[in-house]
Write a protein that holds these residues in place. Structure first.
Motif, PDB file in Angstrom:
ATOM      1  N   GLN A   1       0.818  -1.196   0.000  1.00  0.00           N
ATOM      2  CA  GLN A   1       0.000   0.000   0.000  1.00  0.00           C
ATOM      3  C   GLN A   1       0.864   1.264   0.000  1.00  0.00           C
ATOM      4  O   GLN A   1       0.450   2.300  -0.496  1.00  0.00           O
ATOM      5  CB  GLN A   1      -0.914   0.008   1.213  1.00  0.00           C
ATOM      6  CG  GLN A   1      -1.840   1.198   1.249  1.00  0.00           C
ATOM      7  CD  GLN A   1      -2.907   1.066   2.310  1.00  0.00           C
ATOM      8  OE1 GLN A   1      -3.009   0.042   2.981  1.00  0.00           O
ATOM      9  NE2 GLN A   1      -3.701   2.100   2.466  1.00  0.00           N
ATOM     10  N   PHE A   2       2.038   1.171   0.603  1.00  0.00           N
ATOM     11  CA  PHE A   2       2.942   2.316   0.632  1.00  0.00           C
ATOM     12  C   PHE A   2       4.154   2.034  -0.241  1.00  0.00           C
ATOM     13  O   PHE A   2       4.662   0.915  -0.241  1.00  0.00           O
ATOM     14  CB  PHE A   2       3.426   2.586   2.055  1.00  0.00           C
ATOM     15  CG  PHE A   2       2.328   2.879   3.040  1.00  0.00           C
ATOM     16  CD1 PHE A   2       2.509   2.618   4.384  1.00  0.00           C
ATOM     17  CD2 PHE A   2       1.121   3.415   2.630  1.00  0.00           C
ATOM     18  CE1 PHE A   2       1.510   2.870   5.306  1.00  0.00           C
ATOM     19  CE2 PHE A   2       0.110   3.675   3.545  1.00  0.00           C
ATOM     20  CZ  PHE A   2       0.305   3.408   4.877  1.00  0.00           C
ATOM     21  N   VAL A   3       4.629   3.042  -0.914  1.00  0.00           N
ATOM     22  CA  VAL A   3       5.826   2.919  -1.730  1.00  0.00           C
ATOM     23  C   VAL A   3       6.879   3.864  -1.166  1.00  0.00           C
ATOM     24  O   VAL A   3       6.680   5.084  -1.159  1.00  0.00           O
ATOM     25  CB  VAL A   3       5.532   3.267  -3.205  1.00  0.00           C
ATOM     26  CG1 VAL A   3       6.822   3.187  -4.017  1.00  0.00           C
ATOM     27  CG2 VAL A   3       4.476   2.331  -3.771  1.00  0.00           C
ATOM     28  N   GLU A   4       7.970   3.286  -0.712  1.00  0.00           N
ATOM     29  CA  GLU A   4       9.044   4.067  -0.120  1.00  0.00           C
ATOM     30  C   GLU A   4      10.136   4.328  -1.132  1.00  0.00           C
ATOM     31  O   GLU A   4      10.400   3.503  -2.017  1.00  0.00           O
ATOM     32  CB  GLU A   4       9.615   3.322   1.095  1.00  0.00           C
ATOM     33  CG  GLU A   4       8.620   3.225   2.241  1.00  0.00           C
ATOM     34  CD  GLU A   4       8.853   2.015   3.116  1.00  0.00           C
ATOM     35  OE1 GLU A   4       9.245   0.968   2.577  1.00  0.00           O
ATOM     36  OE2 GLU A   4       8.639   2.113   4.337  1.00  0.00           O
ATOM     37  N   TRP A  34       7.695   6.042  11.723  1.00  0.00           N
ATOM     38  CA  TRP A  34       8.866   5.500  11.040  1.00  0.00           C
ATOM     39  C   TRP A  34       9.609   4.561  11.995  1.00  0.00           C
ATOM     40  O   TRP A  34       9.831   4.896  13.171  1.00  0.00           O
ATOM     41  CB  TRP A  34       9.783   6.619  10.591  1.00  0.00           C
ATOM     42  CG  TRP A  34       9.235   7.432   9.467  1.00  0.00           C
ATOM     43  CD1 TRP A  34       8.466   8.563   9.553  1.00  0.00           C
ATOM     44  CD2 TRP A  34       9.417   7.176   8.070  1.00  0.00           C
ATOM     45  NE1 TRP A  34       8.148   9.028   8.303  1.00  0.00           N
ATOM     46  CE2 TRP A  34       8.722   8.197   7.372  1.00  0.00           C
ATOM     47  CE3 TRP A  34      10.091   6.217   7.331  1.00  0.00           C
ATOM     48  CZ2 TRP A  34       8.696   8.257   5.978  1.00  0.00           C
ATOM     49  CZ3 TRP A  34      10.056   6.270   5.955  1.00  0.00           C
ATOM     50  CH2 TRP A  34       9.366   7.286   5.285  1.00  0.00           C
ATOM     51  N   TYR A  35      10.017   3.435  11.446  1.00  0.00           N
ATOM     52  CA  TYR A  35      10.824   2.461  12.178  1.00  0.00           C
ATOM     53  C   TYR A  35      12.068   2.143  11.342  1.00  0.00           C
ATOM     54  O   TYR A  35      12.125   2.425  10.151  1.00  0.00           O
ATOM     55  CB  TYR A  35      10.050   1.154  12.390  1.00  0.00           C
ATOM     56  CG  TYR A  35       8.873   1.259  13.313  1.00  0.00           C
ATOM     57  CD1 TYR A  35       7.617   1.641  12.832  1.00  0.00           C
ATOM     58  CD2 TYR A  35       8.992   0.952  14.666  1.00  0.00           C
ATOM     59  CE1 TYR A  35       6.523   1.724  13.684  1.00  0.00           C
ATOM     60  CE2 TYR A  35       7.904   1.035  15.517  1.00  0.00           C
ATOM     61  CZ  TYR A  35       6.675   1.413  15.015  1.00  0.00           C
ATOM     62  OH  TYR A  35       5.595   1.505  15.858  1.00  0.00           O
ATOM     63  N   TYR A  91      14.543   1.036   6.624  1.00  0.00           N
ATOM     64  CA  TYR A  91      13.578   1.968   7.201  1.00  0.00           C
ATOM     65  C   TYR A  91      12.175   1.682   6.666  1.00  0.00           C
ATOM     66  O   TYR A  91      11.996   1.420   5.470  1.00  0.00           O
ATOM     67  CB  TYR A  91      13.976   3.402   6.862  1.00  0.00           C
ATOM     68  CG  TYR A  91      15.141   3.887   7.692  1.00  0.00           C
ATOM     69  CD1 TYR A  91      16.419   3.373   7.497  1.00  0.00           C
ATOM     70  CD2 TYR A  91      14.956   4.848   8.690  1.00  0.00           C
ATOM     71  CE1 TYR A  91      17.495   3.799   8.279  1.00  0.00           C
ATOM     72  CE2 TYR A  91      16.017   5.283   9.477  1.00  0.00           C
ATOM     73  CZ  TYR A  91      17.275   4.759   9.255  1.00  0.00           C
ATOM     74  OH  TYR A  91      18.336   5.184  10.034  1.00  0.00           O
ATOM     75  N   TYR A  92      11.206   1.759   7.565  1.00  0.00           N
ATOM     76  CA  TYR A  92       9.820   1.457   7.241  1.00  0.00           C
ATOM     77  C   TYR A  92       8.916   2.603   7.677  1.00  0.00           C
ATOM     78  O   TYR A  92       9.097   3.173   8.746  1.00  0.00           O
ATOM     79  CB  TYR A  92       9.350   0.207   7.977  1.00  0.00           C
ATOM     80  CG  TYR A  92      10.154  -1.044   7.721  1.00  0.00           C
ATOM     81  CD1 TYR A  92      11.303  -1.331   8.448  1.00  0.00           C
ATOM     82  CD2 TYR A  92       9.752  -1.958   6.745  1.00  0.00           C
ATOM     83  CE1 TYR A  92      12.032  -2.479   8.225  1.00  0.00           C
ATOM     84  CE2 TYR A  92      10.480  -3.116   6.514  1.00  0.00           C
ATOM     85  CZ  TYR A  92      11.615  -3.366   7.249  1.00  0.00           C
ATOM     86  OH  TYR A  92      12.331  -4.503   7.017  1.00  0.00           O
ATOM     87  N   ARG A 101       7.251  -1.572   2.443  1.00  0.00           N
ATOM     88  CA  ARG A 101       8.109  -2.757   2.302  1.00  0.00           C
ATOM     89  C   ARG A 101       9.482  -2.542   2.899  1.00  0.00           C
ATOM     90  O   ARG A 101      10.235  -3.497   3.102  1.00  0.00           O
ATOM     91  CB  ARG A 101       8.231  -3.146   0.834  1.00  0.00           C
ATOM     92  CG  ARG A 101       6.933  -3.674   0.233  1.00  0.00           C
ATOM     93  CD  ARG A 101       7.163  -4.119  -1.195  1.00  0.00           C
ATOM     94  NE  ARG A 101       7.618  -3.027  -2.037  1.00  0.00           N
ATOM     95  CZ  ARG A 101       8.009  -3.174  -3.296  1.00  0.00           C
ATOM     96  NH1 ARG A 101       7.994  -4.370  -3.840  1.00  0.00           N
ATOM     97  NH2 ARG A 101       8.387  -2.144  -3.993  1.00  0.00           N
ATOM     98  N   GLY A 102       9.820  -1.295   3.147  1.00  0.00           N
ATOM     99  CA  GLY A 102      11.124  -0.985   3.700  1.00  0.00           C
ATOM    100  C   GLY A 102      12.087  -0.516   2.627  1.00  0.00           C
ATOM    101  O   GLY A 102      11.984  -0.916   1.462  1.00  0.00           O
TER     102      GLY A 102
END
Length: 109
Positions: A1-4, A34-35, A91-92, A101-102
């Motif tokens: 769902q998220f694109v980093e 953020w992790y 990082y996520y 996905r990190g």
């Protein structure tokens, strides 16, 4: 769902800006967290930007990392300055229990 995006290799003292793009306005509705996970270590919390705009960060990155949000673009950011070797890791971004996905950040000389 998220694109980093925005990760990569950087020298100590350098900067990177991570982006986390969503397909909906989820970042306007939920806190952005953020992790990161360093090699051989557990995932750890890095920074949060609340829905109300409050920013919080872990002691290890305080004053160097800043979480941000562009609601119009459905995108969250993590600005990382004065990077150190210990900042290396994956990082996520996370919101409402949905995770990216990190993305790899490597600090090396």
């Amino acid at each position: 769902q998220f694109v980093e995006s925005g990760g990569g290799l950087v020298q100590p003292g350098g900067s990177l800006r991570l982006s986390c793009a969503a397909s909906s306005n989820i970042f306007s509705l939920y806190d952005i967290v953020w992790y990161r996970q360093a090699p051989g270590k557990q995932r750890e919390w890095v920074a949060t930007m609340t829905v109300g705009g409050r920013r919080e960060s872990a002691a290890s990155v305080r004053g160097r990392f800043t979480a941000a949000r562009d609601s119009a673009k459905n995108t969250a950011y993590l600005q990382m300055n004065y990077l150190e070797f210990e900042d290396t890791g994956v990082y996520y971004c996370m919101a409402d229990q949905h995770w990216g996905r990190g993305i790899q950040v490597t600090v090396s000389s």
